[in-house]
Design a protein around this motif. Sequence first.
Motif, PDB file in Angstrom:
ATOM      1  N   THR A 168       0.826  -1.214   0.000  1.00  0.00           N
ATOM      2  CA  THR A 168       0.000   0.000   0.000  1.00  0.00           C
ATOM      3  C   THR A 168       0.860   1.264   0.000  1.00  0.00           C
ATOM      4  O   THR A 168       0.493   2.287   0.568  1.00  0.00           O
ATOM      5  CB  THR A 168      -0.933   0.003   1.227  1.00  0.00           C
ATOM      6  OG1 THR A 168      -0.112  -0.067   2.409  1.00  0.00           O
ATOM      7  CG2 THR A 168      -1.908  -1.155   1.206  1.00  0.00           C
ATOM      8  N   GLY A 170       3.303   4.240  -2.224  1.00  0.00           N
ATOM      9  CA  GLY A 170       2.946   5.284  -3.177  1.00  0.00           C
ATOM     10  C   GLY A 170       2.537   4.772  -4.547  1.00  0.00           C
ATOM     11  O   GLY A 170       1.481   5.135  -5.071  1.00  0.00           O
ATOM     12  N   SER A 190      -1.210  -6.581   1.614  1.00  0.00           N
ATOM     13  CA  SER A 190      -0.558  -5.702   2.583  1.00  0.00           C
ATOM     14  C   SER A 190      -0.127  -6.516   3.794  1.00  0.00           C
ATOM     15  O   SER A 190      -0.652  -7.608   4.037  1.00  0.00           O
ATOM     16  CB  SER A 190      -1.530  -4.591   3.035  1.00  0.00           C
ATOM     17  OG  SER A 190      -0.939  -3.788   4.041  1.00  0.00           O
ATOM     18  N   SER A 191       0.817  -5.956   4.561  1.00  0.00           N
ATOM     19  CA  SER A 191       1.216  -6.578   5.824  1.00  0.00           C
ATOM     20  C   SER A 191       0.252  -6.189   6.945  1.00  0.00           C
ATOM     21  O   SER A 191       0.368  -6.695   8.059  1.00  0.00           O
ATOM     22  CB  SER A 191       2.624  -6.108   6.193  1.00  0.00           C
ATOM     23  OG  SER A 191       2.634  -4.687   6.238  1.00  0.00           O
ATOM     24  N   LYS A 195      -4.559  -1.367   6.947  1.00  0.00           N
ATOM     25  CA  LYS A 195      -4.322  -0.747   5.629  1.00  0.00           C
ATOM     26  C   LYS A 195      -5.211  -1.392   4.569  1.00  0.00           C
ATOM     27  O   LYS A 195      -5.655  -0.720   3.629  1.00  0.00           O
ATOM     28  CB  LYS A 195      -2.856  -0.865   5.249  1.00  0.00           C
ATOM     29  CG  LYS A 195      -1.926   0.020   6.078  1.00  0.00           C
ATOM     30  CD  LYS A 195      -0.496  -0.128   5.578  1.00  0.00           C
ATOM     31  CE  LYS A 195       0.471   0.751   6.340  1.00  0.00           C
ATOM     32  NZ  LYS A 195       1.846   0.591   5.847  1.00  0.00           N
ATOM     33  N   TYR A 210      -0.329 -10.379   3.213  1.00  0.00           N
ATOM     34  CA  TYR A 210       0.725 -11.262   2.687  1.00  0.00           C
ATOM     35  C   TYR A 210       1.568 -11.895   3.786  1.00  0.00           C
ATOM     36  O   TYR A 210       2.295 -12.848   3.542  1.00  0.00           O
ATOM     37  CB  TYR A 210       1.597 -10.541   1.636  1.00  0.00           C
ATOM     38  CG  TYR A 210       2.364  -9.319   2.094  1.00  0.00           C
ATOM     39  CD1 TYR A 210       3.559  -9.407   2.797  1.00  0.00           C
ATOM     40  CD2 TYR A 210       1.888  -8.044   1.774  1.00  0.00           C
ATOM     41  CE1 TYR A 210       4.260  -8.265   3.178  1.00  0.00           C
ATOM     42  CE2 TYR A 210       2.584  -6.905   2.157  1.00  0.00           C
ATOM     43  CZ  TYR A 210       3.763  -7.010   2.867  1.00  0.00           C
ATOM     44  OH  TYR A 210       4.457  -5.883   3.245  1.00  0.00           O
ATOM     45  N   VAL A 258      11.986  -2.943  -6.171  1.00  0.00           N
ATOM     46  CA  VAL A 258      13.096  -3.724  -5.633  1.00  0.00           C
ATOM     47  C   VAL A 258      12.998  -3.803  -4.106  1.00  0.00           C
ATOM     48  O   VAL A 258      14.013  -3.902  -3.426  1.00  0.00           O
ATOM     49  CB  VAL A 258      14.447  -3.101  -6.046  1.00  0.00           C
ATOM     50  CG1 VAL A 258      14.658  -3.217  -7.540  1.00  0.00           C
ATOM     51  CG2 VAL A 258      14.523  -1.614  -5.633  1.00  0.00           C
ATOM     52  N   LEU A 281      10.311  -1.546 -16.252  1.00  0.00           N
ATOM     53  CA  LEU A 281      10.083  -0.154 -16.650  1.00  0.00           C
ATOM     54  C   LEU A 281      10.644   0.808 -15.618  1.00  0.00           C
ATOM     55  O   LEU A 281      10.735   0.463 -14.433  1.00  0.00           O
ATOM     56  CB  LEU A 281       8.595   0.142 -16.875  1.00  0.00           C
ATOM     57  CG  LEU A 281       7.678   0.151 -15.661  1.00  0.00           C
ATOM     58  CD1 LEU A 281       6.595   1.194 -15.824  1.00  0.00           C
ATOM     59  CD2 LEU A 281       7.040  -1.203 -15.493  1.00  0.00           C
ATOM     60  N   VAL A 283       9.623   4.640 -14.727  1.00  0.00           N
ATOM     61  CA  VAL A 283       8.728   5.800 -14.838  1.00  0.00           C
ATOM     62  C   VAL A 283       8.218   5.966 -16.271  1.00  0.00           C
ATOM     63  O   VAL A 283       7.540   5.059 -16.777  1.00  0.00           O
ATOM     64  CB  VAL A 283       9.384   7.073 -14.261  1.00  0.00           C
ATOM     65  CG1 VAL A 283       8.359   8.190 -14.050  1.00  0.00           C
ATOM     66  CG2 VAL A 283      10.014   6.766 -12.879  1.00  0.00           C
TER      67      VAL A 283
HETATM   68  N1  LIG Z   1      10.579   1.317 -11.857  1.00  0.00           N
HETATM   69  C1  LIG Z   1      10.083   2.503 -11.554  1.00  0.00           C
HETATM   70  O1  LIG Z   1       9.876   3.355 -12.399  1.00  0.00           O
HETATM   71  C2  LIG Z   1       9.715   2.811 -10.149  1.00  0.00           C
HETATM   72  C3  LIG Z   1       9.016   3.972  -9.829  1.00  0.00           C
HETATM   73  C4  LIG Z   1       8.622   4.187  -8.512  1.00  0.00           C
HETATM   74  C5  LIG Z   1       8.960   3.242  -7.550  1.00  0.00           C
HETATM   75  N2  LIG Z   1       9.667   2.153  -7.914  1.00  0.00           N
HETATM   76  C6  LIG Z   1       9.992   1.113  -6.938  1.00  0.00           C
HETATM   77  O2  LIG Z   1       8.765   0.553  -6.480  1.00  0.00           O
HETATM   78  C7  LIG Z   1       8.902   0.174  -5.121  1.00  0.00           C
HETATM   79  C8  LIG Z   1       7.828   0.855  -4.313  1.00  0.00           C
HETATM   80  O3  LIG Z   1       8.077   2.236  -4.331  1.00  0.00           O
HETATM   81  P1  LIG Z   1       7.155   3.238  -3.504  1.00  0.00           P
HETATM   82  O4  LIG Z   1       7.708   4.595  -3.724  1.00  0.00           O
HETATM   83  O5  LIG Z   1       5.738   2.965  -3.802  1.00  0.00           O
HETATM   84  O6  LIG Z   1       7.535   2.773  -2.025  1.00  0.00           O
HETATM   85  P2  LIG Z   1       6.804   3.038  -0.656  1.00  0.00           P
HETATM   86  O7  LIG Z   1       5.768   4.090  -0.796  1.00  0.00           O
HETATM   87  O8  LIG Z   1       7.847   3.222   0.368  1.00  0.00           O
HETATM   88  O9  LIG Z   1       6.029   1.658  -0.427  1.00  0.00           O
HETATM   89  C9  LIG Z   1       6.478   0.691   0.455  1.00  0.00           C
HETATM   90  C10 LIG Z   1       5.330  -0.292   0.709  1.00  0.00           C
HETATM   91  O10 LIG Z   1       5.568  -1.480  -0.015  1.00  0.00           O
HETATM   92  C11 LIG Z   1       4.995  -2.556   0.664  1.00  0.00           C
HETATM   93  N3  LIG Z   1       5.916  -3.695   0.752  1.00  0.00           N
HETATM   94  C12 LIG Z   1       7.117  -3.746   1.348  1.00  0.00           C
HETATM   95  N4  LIG Z   1       7.610  -4.983   1.260  1.00  0.00           N
HETATM   96  C13 LIG Z   1       6.675  -5.716   0.609  1.00  0.00           C
HETATM   97  C14 LIG Z   1       6.578  -7.079   0.244  1.00  0.00           C
HETATM   98  N5  LIG Z   1       7.530  -7.959   0.542  1.00  0.00           N
HETATM   99  N6  LIG Z   1       5.463  -7.487  -0.409  1.00  0.00           N
HETATM  100  C15 LIG Z   1       4.486  -6.603  -0.714  1.00  0.00           C
HETATM  101  N7  LIG Z   1       4.526  -5.309  -0.379  1.00  0.00           N
HETATM  102  C16 LIG Z   1       5.611  -4.887   0.275  1.00  0.00           C
HETATM  103  C17 LIG Z   1       4.607  -2.105   2.054  1.00  0.00           C
HETATM  104  O11 LIG Z   1       3.170  -2.043   2.080  1.00  0.00           O
HETATM  105  P3  LIG Z   1       2.347  -2.559   3.364  1.00  0.00           P
HETATM  106  O12 LIG Z   1       2.728  -1.630   4.476  1.00  0.00           O
HETATM  107  O13 LIG Z   1       0.919  -2.426   2.931  1.00  0.00           O
HETATM  108  O14 LIG Z   1       2.726  -3.980   3.623  1.00  0.00           O
HETATM  109  C18 LIG Z   1       5.249  -0.715   2.147  1.00  0.00           C
HETATM  110  O15 LIG Z   1       4.493   0.187   2.903  1.00  0.00           O
HETATM  111  C19 LIG Z   1      10.348   0.534  -4.728  1.00  0.00           C
HETATM  112  O16 LIG Z   1      11.180  -0.579  -4.889  1.00  0.00           O
HETATM  113  C20 LIG Z   1      10.714   1.610  -5.728  1.00  0.00           C
HETATM  114  O17 LIG Z   1      12.103   1.688  -5.954  1.00  0.00           O
HETATM  115  C21 LIG Z   1      10.073   1.925  -9.173  1.00  0.00           C
END
Ligand SMILES: NC(=O)c1ccc[n+]([C@@H]2O[C@H](COP(=O)([O-])OP(=O)(O)OC[C@H]3O[C@@H](n4cnc5c(N)ncnc54)[C@H](OP(=O)(O)O)[C@@H]3O)[C@@H](O)[C@H]2O)c1
Length: 334
Positions: A168, A170, A190-191, A195, A210, A258, A281, A283
């Motif tokens: 859950t 960004g 979600s954990s 949420k 999960y 990641v 991908l 962004v």
């Molecule tokens: N490739 C791209 O263009 C791109 C763009 C943006 C972000 N990203 C990547 O996408 C990921 C998420 O980014 P974000 O900015 O959304 O991060 P964020 O807002 O910090 O989200 C983290 C959330 O991910 C969930 N999570 C953590 N470990 C998990 C697992 N093992 N299984 C399922 N959910 C898990 C948790 O949700 P719960 O608290 O609900 O468990 C946690 O609150 C990062 O790795 C980031 O680098 C990549």
Amino acid sequence: MKAMILDAPGGLDRLRQVDRPDPGAPGPGMIRVRLHATSLNYHDYGVVTGRMPTEDGRIPMADGAGIVEAVGEGVRDFMAGDAVVSCFFPDWQEGPPRIGDFSRVPGDGIDGYACELVVGPATAFTRAPKGYSHAEAATITTAGLTAWRSLVVDGGLKAGDRVLVLGTGGVSIWALQIARMMGAQVAVTSSSDEKLERARSLGAAHMINYRTHPEWGKLVHDWAGGGVDHVIEVGGPGTLAQSIDAVRIGGHIGLIGVLTGFAGDVPTATLMSKQARLQGLIVGSRRMQMEFVRALDEATFRPVIDRSFALDELADAFRYQESGDHFGKIAVTF
Ligand SMILES: NC(=O)c1ccc[n+]([C@@H]2O[C@H](COP(=O)([O-])OP(=O)(O)OC[C@H]3O[C@@H](n4cnc5c(N)ncnc54)[C@H](OP(=O)(O)O)[C@@H]3O)[C@@H](O)[C@H]2O)c1
């Protein structure tokens, strides 16, 4: 003007506020923007903690939203007073991806938007969605556009599709909201049960913890009646096998995140027999962002901002992200 900078080699206690010279009037093709908000991403967290090393004194943050104060000669897209939002890849205007690194990404390879004023190319911004606050607009640069591109541009999402979003944070909450806007059904993991209830209130149809259900891939597959059409895969190696279980034959997995690490085993035979498309991908282009903004002008929802911090509280904002307590986005406003 006030700016936050990161002293080498990085770390949250190495973020500090400084006074920098006013950047002055915009030259040809440039705009001067008074910034009012940025939002936190996992990528920014990697930079400020020093895991993704950057230059000493770097101004962090990829997302920036504010108001155009002046435009340089030849600028046609904007005029003074326009609300604008920054682009993750200032050099990728349109067409297929040709960039595979962060060397020109604001807040990483070049200075970002944790500051009050910036003069930059007009082509590094788009207009903001109509009626958005600056904090809401800032969330589209990285998290919003990634979710939009994965589902709509790469995924060809259509009404009635089944979508799985992981966690859950960004990107995932943006993906949930976009999928609902487009008439899709959404499963969320979600954990936290609390949420998951918040995700239900945003229109999620199926919720799985999960932690208590580590084999969530099959549960999602069965809920969707034979697998989901799209997965927003933000976990990486620790979740990919379950995501492959969850996807339908011929479905699409956007390989985005990641959160569980940078490398690991992939069940290649299952992926092959599913005939699923696994799409990496980063962004998206400025053109994609313009189309996304146009779609958001017609939308009735607003991005979820869990909490806002002041500019000089940037380190505290990242500590809050580190805690994992947030739901959706964390913003910094100034
Ligand atoms: N490739 C791209 O263009 C791109 C763009 C943006 C972000 N990203 C990547 O996408 C990921 C998420 O980014 P974000 O900015 O959304 O991060 P964020 O807002 O910090 O989200 C983290 C959330 O991910 C969930 N999570 C953590 N470990 C998990 C697992 N093992 N299984 C399922 N959910 C898990 C948790 O949700 P719960 O608290 O609900 O468990 C946690 O609150 C990062 O790795 C980031 O680098 C990549």
